[in-house]
Every structure is written in structure tokens, then in C-alpha cells.
Enzyme design. Structure first.
Site, short mmCIF file in Angstrom:
data_model
loop_
_atom_site.label_atom_id
_atom_site.label_comp_id
_atom_site.label_asym_id
_atom_site.label_seq_id
_atom_site.Cartn_x
_atom_site.Cartn_y
_atom_site.Cartn_z
CG ASP A 47 -20.67 17.88 52.03
OD1 ASP A 47 -19.79 18.77 52.01
OD2 ASP A 47 -21.78 18.04 52.57
CB SER A 48 -16.52 20.24 48.66
OG SER A 48 -15.44 19.53 49.21
CG ASP A 86 -18.12 16.45 55.12
OD1 ASP A 86 -18.49 16.63 56.30
OD2 ASP A 86 -18.07 17.35 54.26
CE LYS A 115 -16.41 19.02 57.27
NZ LYS A 115 -17.78 19.45 56.96
CD GLU A 117 -22.42 21.24 56.19
OE1 GLU A 117 -23.55 21.78 56.11
OE2 GLU A 117 -21.66 21.10 55.21
CD GLU A 184 -17.81 26.50 54.43
OE1 GLU A 184 -17.89 25.35 54.91
OE2 GLU A 184 -17.96 26.74 53.22
O1 KIV Z 1 -16.96 19.53 52.10
C1 KIV Z 1 -16.01 20.30 52.32
O2 KIV Z 1 -15.09 20.45 51.51
C2 KIV Z 1 -16.03 21.05 53.56
C3 KIV Z 1 -14.98 22.09 53.75
C4 KIV Z 1 -15.29 23.28 52.94
C5 KIV Z 1 -14.77 22.42 55.18
O3 KIV Z 1 -16.86 20.83 54.38
#
Ligand code: KIV
Length: 282
Positions: A47-48, A86, A115, A117, A184
Site C-alpha cells: 500500500d506504499s 497488501d 499481508k 498490519e 518494520e
Molecule cells: O506497503 C509497503 O510497501 C510495505 C512494506 C514497507 C513492507 O508494507
């Protein structure tokens, strides 16, 4: 080497003699092809995306539909990598039904796992997703979706009590059936303790060298994002700088008339050109 499955990744603990896992983010087909040709084990469609591609100031702005759109683009490149989709903020916070449906959307877009959080608080949702036969990667420590709750992007687990909670959280995620955990923004010693405490791989970002793998954001490692370089980033290229120089050269060639040249243009046979000339433009 072949695409790693979630169970194969779960078995890749470094202490059992495995090479560290290599994960990188990617958000589109060219990025996926680059990661694949470079031999990355996993691509995280993170989600970056919100910050490095879509121009937002934090990750809270992307939706499950945004994530699916980019996961599908990565998957269409057919990279020789395990693709992790994500789960964005609010995709797994409302109800178990919505959570599983959102995880399924990512899988149908081409992810091989998802993934999300958070630690113990998220266990009920994680269990539901795993019940639906979808592999889950955990993510603890500095969790960017909690930026407001954490009071900013701050290293987590610096106090012994908080560090102990992170170890407990990692154990709970492993116990719930996660196949790996991203760590992280935590001190090296905490990452080492977590990595020792669980039998699934830890994948670190800003967590030192004791993890079972590492992940970096594509735009950081290639030097495409140059406005802010966190301490933990190693830049392996200056793609932004090289791109600006290339664009400047293009602009100069257009303005001087040097681009396009004869070879970069299409041409008619001489006799056709002659005939065209005889008829005149009208
Ligand atoms: O969204 C992302 O890029 C991440 C990584 C920093 C692990 O969650």
C-alpha cells in the site's frame, strides 16, 4: 528457481541453512518484470503505492480497488515470484465477512497471499482469512496504517516492555498460521529476538540484518523517490537522476531539431513522393 508457494516460504527460516528471502515492492507490469528478472523471491504489491506512485502523503488513501488494480498489473507480467497483495486500511477492520471478501478480491486479482498490519488485535480477522484458504503474511512494528495512532512514522519497540509485546505479537501471528511476518522499524535487538522466537520467516525493513529476509520499496532502492531517504534504505541506482538527464537530452534535441532524424522517421518510395509532388498538396 521457480515461484515459491506460501508453505515453501514458511519453511525458509535462515537458521535452517536457507538463504535470506528477497522481497521488493512493485506496482505495475514493468516493475514486476524487473523484480522477476533480478531474481526476487517475493513481490509485495504494497500500500506504499499510495505514497510512491499515487502521490498521497500517507498510505491511508488507497482502497481495495486501487490495490486490486495494481496487483492485477503485477500478475499480468507473470513474474517468477510469489505475489503478496497488501490489504489497505479499512479493508480488514469492519467485519470478518468484508475482510475475507477483500482478501479474496486480491487473490482473484492475481495475488498468491495477502499481508495485513497489526498484532493480536487483528488475530480474529487473520484467522478468518486463513480459514478461507488464503495465506497471510503478518506485519508488525512500525505499521504505517497506524500513523495517527502512533503519532508519526516512529521506530517501535525501543522500550523493553514494548519490545516484549512485539515478541508476543509475532508468536501469536505464527500460532494463528501466518506464513511469514514483516518487521518494520524496530531496533536490531528486537528483530533478532522476534526472529529467534518464531518458526516462520521474518522479513525486515528498517529492522537490521538478523531477519530471515529483507524488503525494500522499489522506488527507494532504485532511487526513483529522492525527496526523503530513510536511514534504512540503500539506494542501488539513481533512476530519478538518470531519467531527468535523459529527459533533458530529449528536450534539447526536440528544441534544436536534432530529434527525430532520418532513421527515426517513415519514408515513401521516391516515385510515390514524386507523384504526390506532381498532384500538389490539394
Ligand atoms: O506497503 C509497503 O510497501 C510495505 C512494506 C514497507 C513492507 O508494507
Amino acid at each position: 528457481m521457480g515461484k515459491l508457494t506460501a508453505p515453501a516460504i514458511a519453511a525458509k527460516k535462515a537458521r535452517n541453512g536457507n538463504d535470506p528471502l528477497v522481497m521488493v515492492t512493485a506496482y505495475d507490469a514493468p516493475g514486476a518484470r524487473i523484480a522477476s528478472e533480478a531474481g526476487a523471491d517475493l513481490i509485495l504489491v504494497g500500500d506504499s503505492l499510495a505514497m510512491v506512485v499515487l502521490g498521497y502523503d500517507d498510505t491511508l488513501q488507497v482502497t481495495i480497488d486501487d490495490m486490486c488494480h495494481h496487483t492485477a498489473a503485477v500478475a499480468r507480467a507473470k513474474p517468477d515470484c510469489h505475489i503478496v497483495g497488501d490489504m489497505p486500511w479499512m479493508a480488514y477492520h469492519v467485519s470478518p465477512e468484508e475482510t475475507v471478501a477483500n482478501a479474496a478480491k486480491l487473490m482473484r486479482s492475481g495475488a498468491h497471499s495477502v499481508k495485513l498490519e497489526g498484532g493480536r488485535k487483528r488475530l480474529p480477522m487473520i484467522e478468518k482469512i486463513i480459514d478461507a484458504e488464503i495465506p497471510v503474511m503478518g506485519h508488525i512494528g512500525l505499521t504505517p496504517q497506524s500513523i495517527h495512532a502512533m503519532g508519526g512514522f516512529k521506530v517501535q519497540g525501543k522500550q523493553a516492555e514494548h519490545a516484549r509485546k512485539l515478541v508476543q505479537a509475532a508468536k501469536s501471528l505464527a500460532h494463528a498460521g501466518c506464513f511469514a511476518v514483516v518487521l518494520e522499524g524496530v531496533p536490531v535487538r528486537v528483530a533478532e529476538m522476534v526472529t529467534e522466537a518464531i518458526d516462520i520467516p521474518t522479513i525486515g525493513i528498517g529492522a537490521g540484518s538478523h531477519c530471515d529476509g529483507q524488503v525494500l520499496v522499489y522506488h527507494d532502492l532504485l532511487g526513483i523517490e529522492d525527496r526523503f531517504v530513510p536511514k534504512f534504505v540503500r539506494r542501488y541506482a539513481d533512476i530519478k537522476g538518470a531519467s531527468v538527464e535523459a529527459m533533458k537530452a530529449y528536450a534539447a534535441d526536440v528544441r534544436s531539431g536534432a530529434f527525430p532524424n532520418h532513421d527515426e522517421s517513415y519514408h515513401m518510395a521516391d516515385e510515390e513522393a514524386e507523384e504526390l509532388h506532381l498532384y500538389g498538396a490539394g
